[in-house]
Design a protein around this motif. Sequence first.
Motif, PDB file in Angstrom:
ATOM      1  N   GLU A  85       0.813  -1.216   0.000  1.00 30.83           N
ATOM      2  CA  GLU A  85       0.000   0.000   0.000  1.00 30.83           C
ATOM      3  C   GLU A  85       0.849   1.271   0.000  1.00 30.83           C
ATOM      4  OE1 GLU A  85      -2.578  -0.128   3.365  1.00 30.83           O
ATOM      5  OE2 GLU A  85      -3.589  -1.947   2.713  1.00 30.83           O
ATOM      6  N   ALA A  86       2.153   1.144   0.203  1.00 30.80           N
ATOM      7  CA  ALA A  86       3.035   2.310   0.305  1.00 30.80           C
ATOM      8  C   ALA A  86       3.254   2.939  -1.068  1.00 30.80           C
ATOM      9  CB  ALA A  86       4.366   1.900   0.906  1.00 30.80           C
ATOM     10  N   CYS A  95       1.868  14.533   1.250  1.00 31.75           N
ATOM     11  CA  CYS A  95       1.841  13.433   2.217  1.00 31.75           C
ATOM     12  C   CYS A  95       0.810  13.748   3.283  1.00 31.75           C
ATOM     13  CB  CYS A  95       3.206  13.249   2.864  1.00 31.75           C
ATOM     14  SG  CYS A  95       4.506  12.768   1.748  1.00 31.75           S
ATOM     15  N   LYS A  96       0.017  12.744   3.636  1.00 34.38           N
ATOM     16  CA  LYS A  96      -0.982  12.908   4.689  1.00 34.38           C
ATOM     17  C   LYS A  96      -0.569  12.076   5.892  1.00 34.38           C
ATOM     18  CE  LYS A  96      -4.851  13.731   1.613  1.00 34.38           C
ATOM     19  NZ  LYS A  96      -6.168  13.269   1.196  1.00 34.38           N
ATOM     20  N   VAL A  97      -1.009  12.493   7.061  1.00 32.39           N
ATOM     21  CA  VAL A  97      -0.722  11.751   8.296  1.00 32.39           C
ATOM     22  C   VAL A  97      -1.337  10.365   8.184  1.00 32.39           C
ATOM     23  CG1 VAL A  97      -1.109  11.681  10.793  1.00 32.39           C
ATOM     24  CG2 VAL A  97      -0.603  13.849   9.677  1.00 32.39           C
ATOM     25  N   GLY A  98      -0.549   9.355   8.501  1.00 28.78           N
ATOM     26  CA  GLY A  98      -1.007   7.976   8.446  1.00 28.78           C
ATOM     27  C   GLY A  98      -0.670   7.268   7.144  1.00 28.78           C
ATOM     28  N   ILE A 101       4.919   5.366   3.059  1.00 30.59           N
ATOM     29  CA  ILE A 101       5.758   5.760   1.932  1.00 30.59           C
ATOM     30  C   ILE A 101       6.956   4.823   1.840  1.00 30.59           C
ATOM     31  CG2 ILE A 101       5.068   8.200   1.976  1.00 30.59           C
ATOM     32  CD1 ILE A 101       7.773   8.782   3.328  1.00 30.59           C
ATOM     33  N   LYS A 102       7.477   4.688   0.613  1.00 28.45           N
ATOM     34  CA  LYS A 102       8.714   3.925   0.382  1.00 28.45           C
ATOM     35  C   LYS A 102       9.792   4.927   0.023  1.00 28.45           C
ATOM     36  CE  LYS A 102       6.469   0.222  -1.951  1.00 28.45           C
ATOM     37  NZ  LYS A 102       6.368  -0.524  -3.201  1.00 28.45           N
ATOM     38  N   HIS A 103      10.841   4.961   0.821  1.00 27.20           N
ATOM     39  CA  HIS A 103      11.960   5.870   0.563  1.00 27.20           C
ATOM     40  C   HIS A 103      13.117   5.044   0.014  1.00 27.20           C
ATOM     41  CE1 HIS A 103      15.246   8.686   1.355  1.00 27.20           C
ATOM     42  NE2 HIS A 103      14.310   9.637   1.330  1.00 27.20           N
ATOM     43  N   PRO A 104      13.833   5.551  -1.000  1.00 26.62           N
ATOM     44  CA  PRO A 104      14.912   4.755  -1.591  1.00 26.62           C
ATOM     45  C   PRO A 104      16.059   4.446  -0.624  1.00 26.62           C
ATOM     46  CG  PRO A 104      14.841   6.967  -2.548  1.00 26.62           C
ATOM     47  CD  PRO A 104      13.644   6.819  -1.681  1.00 26.62           C
ATOM     48  N   LEU A 108      10.650   1.606   4.207  1.00 28.49           N
ATOM     49  CA  LEU A 108       9.231   1.830   4.489  1.00 28.49           C
ATOM     50  C   LEU A 108       9.081   2.803   5.652  1.00 28.49           C
ATOM     51  CD1 LEU A 108       6.346   0.887   3.725  1.00 28.49           C
ATOM     52  CD2 LEU A 108       6.583  -0.854   5.501  1.00 28.49           C
ATOM     53  N   GLY A 109       8.168   3.773   5.506  1.00 29.24           N
ATOM     54  CA  GLY A 109       7.965   4.762   6.562  1.00 29.24           C
ATOM     55  C   GLY A 109       6.513   5.127   6.725  1.00 29.24           C
TER      56      GLY A 109
END
Length: 134
Positions: A85-86, A95-98, A101-104, A108-109
């Motif tokens: 789902e990221a 970006c919304k709270v909750g 995200i996938k950062h390179p 996962l964050g």
Amino acid sequence: MQSTTLSVGDPIEARCTKCRKNTAHIIVIMAEEGPDQVQCNTCKRQHKYRPPTAARKTAVRRTIDPKAAARKEWEDLRPGMDSAEATDYSMNTACKVGALIKHPVFGLGLVQRVVGPQKVEVLFEDGKKTMRCK
């Protein structure tokens, strides 16, 4: 209260105005209600009698490691995260709270809060990071 009557020359504990602590004093001048002037045995200064202050209770301060707290929070939240789902992180996306995200680099964050205009705080496995967003 003291059971004996005090007189000039008697030792007494008082708050010293120069030493700024409770020290032993000698009564120099008596008044009807009690000591009026005292002399500190430590600094030898004469001043008005001030009763000794009660010792302050010191609070036990626990040092909390922010990285350890973030790691514990990550471990608690990780099972509920679905990496499918990221969305890929980009500075130009909102970006919304909750949101996940996938950062390179960081992986996962979870977006935890909006810090300011165009900034969010993201919880990654290795700690919290402030990231730019739209």
